[in-house]
Design an enzyme around this catalytic site. Structure first.
Site, PDB file in Angstrom:
ATOM      1  N   ASP A   1     -22.312  18.328  -5.439  1.00 39.15           N
ATOM      2  CA  ASP A   1     -22.283  17.704  -6.167  1.00 39.15           C
ATOM      3  C   ASP A   1     -23.492  16.767  -5.323  1.00 39.15           C
ATOM      4  O   ASP A   1     -23.183  16.006  -4.207  1.00 39.15           O
ATOM      5  CB  ASP A   1     -21.686  16.388  -6.094  1.00 39.15           C
ATOM      6  CG  ASP A   1     -21.194  15.656  -7.273  1.00 39.15           C
ATOM      7  OD1 ASP A   1     -22.641  15.008  -7.879  1.00 39.15           O
ATOM      8  OD2 ASP A   1     -20.322  14.850  -7.800  1.00 39.15           O
ATOM      9  N   HIS A   2     -24.685  16.839  -5.698  1.00 38.97           N
ATOM     10  CA  HIS A   2     -25.890  15.832  -4.688  1.00 38.97           C
ATOM     11  C   HIS A   2     -25.683  15.021  -4.909  1.00 38.97           C
ATOM     12  O   HIS A   2     -26.490  14.415  -4.240  1.00 38.97           O
ATOM     13  CB  HIS A   2     -26.951  16.502  -5.262  1.00 38.97           C
ATOM     14  CG  HIS A   2     -27.585  15.978  -6.699  1.00 38.97           C
ATOM     15  ND1 HIS A   2     -27.655  16.436  -7.943  1.00 38.97           N
ATOM     16  CD2 HIS A   2     -28.248  15.242  -7.002  1.00 38.97           C
ATOM     17  CE1 HIS A   2     -27.559  15.055  -9.204  1.00 38.97           C
ATOM     18  NE2 HIS A   2     -28.383  14.449  -8.280  1.00 38.97           N
TER      19      HIS A   2
ATOM     20  N   HIS B   1     -20.235  13.025 -11.042  1.00 41.49           N
ATOM     21  CA  HIS B   1     -20.880  12.286 -10.135  1.00 41.49           C
ATOM     22  C   HIS B   1     -20.160  10.763 -10.354  1.00 41.49           C
ATOM     23  O   HIS B   1     -19.568  10.111  -9.530  1.00 41.49           O
ATOM     24  CB  HIS B   1     -22.495  11.696 -10.872  1.00 41.49           C
ATOM     25  CG  HIS B   1     -23.495  13.364 -10.912  1.00 41.49           C
ATOM     26  ND1 HIS B   1     -23.771  14.221  -9.441  1.00 41.49           N
ATOM     27  CD2 HIS B   1     -24.363  12.964 -11.697  1.00 41.49           C
ATOM     28  CE1 HIS B   1     -23.930  14.881 -10.380  1.00 41.49           C
ATOM     29  NE2 HIS B   1     -25.181  15.004 -11.141  1.00 41.49           N
TER      30      HIS B   1
END
Length: 517
Positions: free
Chosen positions: A207-208, A270
């Site tokens: 998950d960037h 996110h």
């Protein structure tokens, strides 16, 4: 998550002695295999991140990249392509020598079909050749699946069948991009499929957002500062707001977004991870499972929404045209249905049913084509008693507010009240700002550097565990089911606004309002 520093320097310890901080260690020699090496993710994020890691001295001499893509080209042509793209998408001014270092380690294999077993035999042969060049050391392979999610399972199965996932001698690790399924059942099925072929320590669900410095800084800010953790609870905090707003529309991702929508695309991963980091209990250490244990506890404690609560506590909407007509509505975007019911904006109210956060609402919102690009967590403290200031010309005593900003300008802001100079007791609001880049002088990054570096070192702290993924879907699934049962509730909002009026009403009925960045 590594707590080492990159630059060696002398510091004074709390006992007064001088000590030398150790630099972060260079990653293990490895070959990174990118499936989807000619796609947007590779050219905009992955390869610039590798360039930056090399610039920081964190990649070993025995490092290589094998790219697999659909485009017909030779390795030389791929190197030229990457050279051009580093100039265009690199986060810093590229250095020719450093570019050549990375380019010389690139190889390319065309694959028009990642489901073709023959491709994996050719890949195995190509990797074997690079191992011989490297002096016969036990090879380490990092497989990055920058592909549509439908290919995750088949690619892993073919890698296993080709003998490329056997974790003997050298290590084998697989990085999987989101989305991790499209609902709880599909996420569980994917996790079971991966678990048959890979050990848990080999799977890195990326998950960037967790690679952003200021997202990681939430833990440092909370647990390294004695002045905040004692008041980080329901006794002092009135509510929490989490906003991830984008100015752009879906651009060329209309086909994907039609299948996903804002709830699946942003909230389930996110926003929930920002919530988990904000609300988690102190872990016993920064070891991967210690941190992830606390994150999943928060997600498991989120109060599940009934269909009635979905109708009152969740807002969905879809962007229309802008006021000046310069931005088209979502339904006019490429690959979007003319009668689309896909939400591009979501706002919701959640409660975390544990001792620390009982009765403290968490308000989350995300959307495309909003007024500004911003990601932030707002901690709204309870108001101080007004009685002391009843005879002063103060109509309202504002509450203190702490803002943790992730983008575009990373930093922390604290709002508090102070006396205005003069003979009378008058209060004025003060904004104290800390800007991450100004203070630490950090160079721009892609957000993938830390994640790739950690994966190479086997540190899964900032990656999702299977139970974290499933816990997120457990919260989202009832909302999806409720939406599927009714055609109501998908309102419009104007591009360039802060979303539909229903999102403001969500807070207004509780006597609160969204912070306007």
């Amino acid at each position: 998550m590594h707590t080492d520093v990159i630059v060696e320097r002398t510091v004074q310890t709390r006992c007064g002695e001088l000590a030398v901080e150790r630099p972060a260690r260079v990653a293990d020699p490895a070959t990174m295999v990118i499936f989807g090496a000619t796609g947007d993710l590779a050219k905009r994020k992955l390869l610039p991140a590798l360039y930056n890691l090399n610039g920081d001295g964190l990649l070993p001499e025995g490092f290589a990249v094998a790219g697999l893509g659909r485009d017909a080209m030779t390795t030389d042509a791929y190197r030229q392509k990457v050279s051009s793209e580093l100039q265009e998408f690199g986060t810093v001014t590229t250095d020719r020598i450093k570019c050549e270092w990375l380019e010389s380690r690139l190889s390319y294999l065309r694959s028009s079909d990642f489901g073709d077993p023959a491709i994996y035999q050719r890949l195995r042969d190509m990797l074997a050749e690079s191992t011989e060049v490297a002096g016969g050391r036990p090879p380490n392979y990092l497989f990055y699946l920058a592909t549509p999610p439908s290919l995750f399972g088949p690619i892993v199965e073919h890698l296993s069948a080709a003998g490329l996932l056997a974790d003997d001698g050298g290590w084998r690790r697989v990085i999987i991009e989101k989305p991790f399924g499209h609902d709880l059942d599909s996420a569980r099925a994917l996790n079971r499929r991966l678990a048959v072929l890979l050990k848990d320590r080999q799977i890195f669900r990326i998950d960037h957002y967790l690679g952003k410095e200021t997202v990681q800084n939430i833990m440092a800010f909370r647990f390294a500062n004695g002045i905040f953790e004692p008041i980080w609870n329901r006794r002092y905090i009135d509510h929490v707001q989490i906003t991830v707003a984008e100015k752009v529309g879906v651009e060329q991702r209309g086909g994907y977004f039609e299948r996903a929508g804002a709830l699946r695309d942003m909230v389930q991963n996110h926003l929930f991870q920002l919530l988990a980091l904000t609300a988690m209990e102190p872990p016993i250490s920064f070891e991967a499972d210690a941190v992830r244990d606390e994150r999943v506890k928060v997600l498991n404690a989120i109060h599940p929404l009934s269909a009635t609560e979905v109708a009152t506590d969740v807002v969905r909407a879809q962007y229309g045209a802008s006021a000046d007509g310069s931005a088209r509505p979502y339904r006019d975007e490429p690959e979007v249905a003319g009668d689309s019911r896909t939400e591009t904006f979501v706002a919701l109210k959640l409660l975390v049913d544990n001792w620390r956060w009982a009765d403290v609402p968490f308000y989350l919102r995300t959307g495309k084509r909003l007024a500004a690009r911003v990601t932030e967590v707002v901690i709204q403290f309870k108001r101080a008693p007004f009685v002391l200031f009843r005879d002063t010309p103060v109509e309202c005593l504002p509450s203190n507010q702490l803002v943790l900003r992730m983008q575009p300008d990373e930093g922390i802001a604290l709002r508090f009240e102070a006396k205005v100079p003069g003979p009378r007791m008058r209060l004025g609001t003060v904004q104290m700002d800390f800007d991450y880049a100004d203070y630490f002088g950090t160079a721009p990054k892609t957000g993938y550097e830390t994640l790739l570096y950690d994966a190479m070192n086997g540190d899964s702290t900032l990656f999702h565990r299977a139970d974290i993924v499933e816990a997120g879907w457990t919260v989202v699934d009832p909302i999806l089911r409720a939406w599927a049962e009714t055609a109501d509730g998908l309102g419009p909002y104007r591009s360039g606004s802060w979303g539909p009026p229903e999102a403001d009403a969500l807070l207004a009925r509780d006597g609160r309002e969204w912070r306007r960045p």
